[in-house]
Design a protein around this motif. Structure first.
Motif, PDB file in Angstrom:
ATOM      1  N   LYS A 165      53.137  79.793 -35.561  1.00 54.91           N
ATOM      2  CA  LYS A 165      52.422  80.576 -34.550  1.00 54.91           C
ATOM      3  C   LYS A 165      52.785  80.002 -33.191  1.00 54.91           C
ATOM      4  O   LYS A 165      52.491  78.848 -32.889  1.00 54.91           O
ATOM      5  CB  LYS A 165      50.910  80.520 -34.751  1.00 54.91           C
ATOM      6  CG  LYS A 165      50.158  81.470 -33.809  1.00 54.91           C
ATOM      7  CD  LYS A 165      48.666  81.430 -34.041  1.00 54.91           C
ATOM      8  CE  LYS A 165      47.962  82.551 -33.266  1.00 54.91           C
ATOM      9  NZ  LYS A 165      48.281  82.530 -31.811  1.00 54.91           N
ATOM     10  N   ALA A 166      53.446  80.799 -32.390  1.00 52.70           N
ATOM     11  CA  ALA A 166      53.982  80.306 -31.129  1.00 52.70           C
ATOM     12  C   ALA A 166      52.883  80.016 -30.115  1.00 52.70           C
ATOM     13  O   ALA A 166      51.943  80.798 -29.950  1.00 52.70           O
ATOM     14  CB  ALA A 166      54.965  81.316 -30.551  1.00 52.70           C
ATOM     15  N   ASP A 167      53.014  78.884 -29.456  1.00 55.02           N
ATOM     16  CA  ASP A 167      52.260  78.616 -28.237  1.00 55.02           C
ATOM     17  C   ASP A 167      53.095  79.026 -27.027  1.00 55.02           C
ATOM     18  O   ASP A 167      52.580  79.558 -26.052  1.00 55.02           O
ATOM     19  CB  ASP A 167      51.900  77.136 -28.134  1.00 55.02           C
ATOM     20  CG  ASP A 167      50.835  76.715 -29.127  1.00 55.02           C
ATOM     21  OD1 ASP A 167      49.954  77.541 -29.452  1.00 55.02           O
ATOM     22  OD2 ASP A 167      50.886  75.568 -29.606  1.00 55.02           O
ATOM     23  N   GLY A 189      55.362  75.785 -31.470  1.00 58.10           N
ATOM     24  CA  GLY A 189      53.979  76.001 -31.868  1.00 58.10           C
ATOM     25  C   GLY A 189      53.641  75.284 -33.156  1.00 58.10           C
ATOM     26  O   GLY A 189      54.350  74.374 -33.598  1.00 58.10           O
ATOM     27  N   ARG A 190      52.542  75.730 -33.783  1.00 61.85           N
ATOM     28  CA  ARG A 190      52.027  75.086 -34.986  1.00 61.85           C
ATOM     29  C   ARG A 190      52.414  75.863 -36.241  1.00 61.85           C
ATOM     30  O   ARG A 190      52.445  77.100 -36.246  1.00 61.85           O
ATOM     31  CB  ARG A 190      50.497  74.999 -34.919  1.00 61.85           C
ATOM     32  CG  ARG A 190      49.972  74.210 -33.737  1.00 61.85           C
ATOM     33  CD  ARG A 190      50.106  72.723 -33.924  1.00 61.85           C
ATOM     34  NE  ARG A 190      49.750  71.987 -32.707  1.00 61.85           N
ATOM     35  CZ  ARG A 190      49.784  70.661 -32.604  1.00 61.85           C
ATOM     36  NH1 ARG A 190      50.159  69.947 -33.638  1.00 61.85           N
ATOM     37  NH2 ARG A 190      49.470  70.075 -31.474  1.00 61.85           N
ATOM     38  N   ARG A 223      49.717  81.897 -25.964  1.00 61.31           N
ATOM     39  CA  ARG A 223      48.546  81.376 -26.687  1.00 61.31           C
ATOM     40  C   ARG A 223      47.379  82.346 -26.693  1.00 61.31           C
ATOM     41  O   ARG A 223      46.534  82.277 -27.585  1.00 61.31           O
ATOM     42  CB  ARG A 223      48.112  80.048 -26.046  1.00 61.31           C
ATOM     43  CG  ARG A 223      49.103  78.912 -26.258  1.00 61.31           C
ATOM     44  CD  ARG A 223      48.671  77.669 -25.518  1.00 61.31           C
ATOM     45  NE  ARG A 223      48.650  77.901 -24.066  1.00 61.31           N
ATOM     46  CZ  ARG A 223      48.156  77.028 -23.184  1.00 61.31           C
ATOM     47  NH1 ARG A 223      47.626  75.893 -23.618  1.00 61.31           N
ATOM     48  NH2 ARG A 223      48.175  77.316 -21.889  1.00 61.31           N
TER      49      ARG A 223
END
Length: 336
Positions: free
Chosen positions: A40-42, A77-78, A335
């Protein structure tokens, strides 16, 4: 089910009209496969080299993207889902994913890198500690082999890679001359980055200004090509070196551009010109990372971020980067 927004490449862009060539789409995410991870992109990175992927040229360092597919780019991201033990859920990662909320990739194919949180700003994994920083260090130190006291010229000196190349050159003891567009950028290159001088290509005769360098240019970090390269070639020192990092002046061309007018100076001045591409040396990554992290923590090197908020505004950020409106690293904050 989770909805994913993504940018789809519908046609080859004409010039800077990206809105006519890409469209924002929605999809429902499906379960990942064995060996895949989902990030999941920041933040998304805006990089000039991806402009060639949007076109139809087959002679680049990577084949063009097929029309109708998701636009590819660096994502930070995470990990939200993982079927690869190297990337546990919740870990921070950077990869060549998609211009999307979520990137689903096979880590080795996407050059995914697990990252640590031991820095004050994780965006620096796109900046000093990212591929721009690695490229600057590799080009200045390994390709140009800059020596203390030599003159290093850097084009696009206020951009993401150029600004870092200026600082690497300064740290290694070179006399650094930047080339940038406009008085504000040139002031930044000198006062913030520490260059000895900056030439404003929008308001100065670049060739004439470079001609004032005593002894000529020992090393040139090339980011742009076109008229700037011609101005440099006629002012290189004997046995000078040129490291070709980028050729942004030609990225939107349907075919290769004619050679420089002053190409004969390669012979007359016995120049060495070498193109380089960071993925050719993956084994150097740990050295680049450790060196740049030490310099960053010592306050010797930094890069500002030109931030555009919202995935829906990605094309705005991309156009800012390609037209030189950014100072430092252009990124999209996704985000929200």
């Amino acid at each position: 089910m989770t909805t994913n927004r993504y940018w789809r490449l519908d046609s080859h862009p004409k010039g800077d009209d990206f809105a006519a060539a890409l469209s924002l789409q929605h999809e429902e995410l499906t379960p990942i496969e064995d060996g895949q991870i989902r990030i999941k992109a920041d933040y998304l990175s805006m990089d000039a080299g991806t402009r060639m992927w949007m076109g139809g040229r087959e002679d680049g360092y990577q084949p063009p993207l097929p029309l109708g597919t998701t636009m590819v780019g660096l994502a930070l991201g995470r990990v939200t889902e993982s079927r690869d033990g190297r990337f546990p859920v919740g870990s921070l990662a950077r990869a060549f994913g998609q211009w999307a909320d979520y990137s689903t990739i096979r880590p080795d194919e996407g050059w995914a890198v697990p990252l640590d949180d031991d820095i004050d700003d994780i965006r620096q994994h796109f900046g000093v500690l990212g591929l721009n920083g690695w490229t600057a260090l590799y080009g200045v130190q390994d390709i140009l082999r800059i020596k203390e006291g030599e003159t290093l010229v850097v084009s696009a000196a206020a951009g993401a890679t150029g600004s870092l190349a200026v600082q690497v050159g300064r740290i290694l003891g070179a006399k650094v001359v930047g080339i940038a567009g406009g008085p504000d950028k040139c002031r930044y290159v000198v006062e913030t980055l520490g260059a000895d001088r900056c030439i404003d290509y929008k308001n100065e005769d670049v060739a004439a200004a470079l001609g004032e360098i005593e002894g000529g240019i020992d090393a040139y970090f090339e980011n742009v090509g076109g008229p700037i390269l011609d101005a440099v070639l006629q002012n290189m020192a004997l046995y000078g070196r040129i490291a070709v990092c980028g050729m942004i002046a030609n990225y939107d061309a349907a075919e290769g551009a004619p050679g420089p007018r002053h190409y004969d100076q390669v012979l007359m001045r016995r120049l060495r010109i070498e193109g380089f591409f960071l993925p050719d040396v993956p084994e150097r990554g740990p050295y680049f990372y450790d060196t740049l992290k030490r310099w960053y923590q010592e306050g010797k090197i930094n890069v500002p971020f030109d931030v555009t908020v919202g995935l829906e505004n990605t094309l705005v950020a991309y156009a800012r980067m390609l037209t030189g409106k950014n100072t430092g690293k252009a990124i999209v904050d996704v985000r929200s």
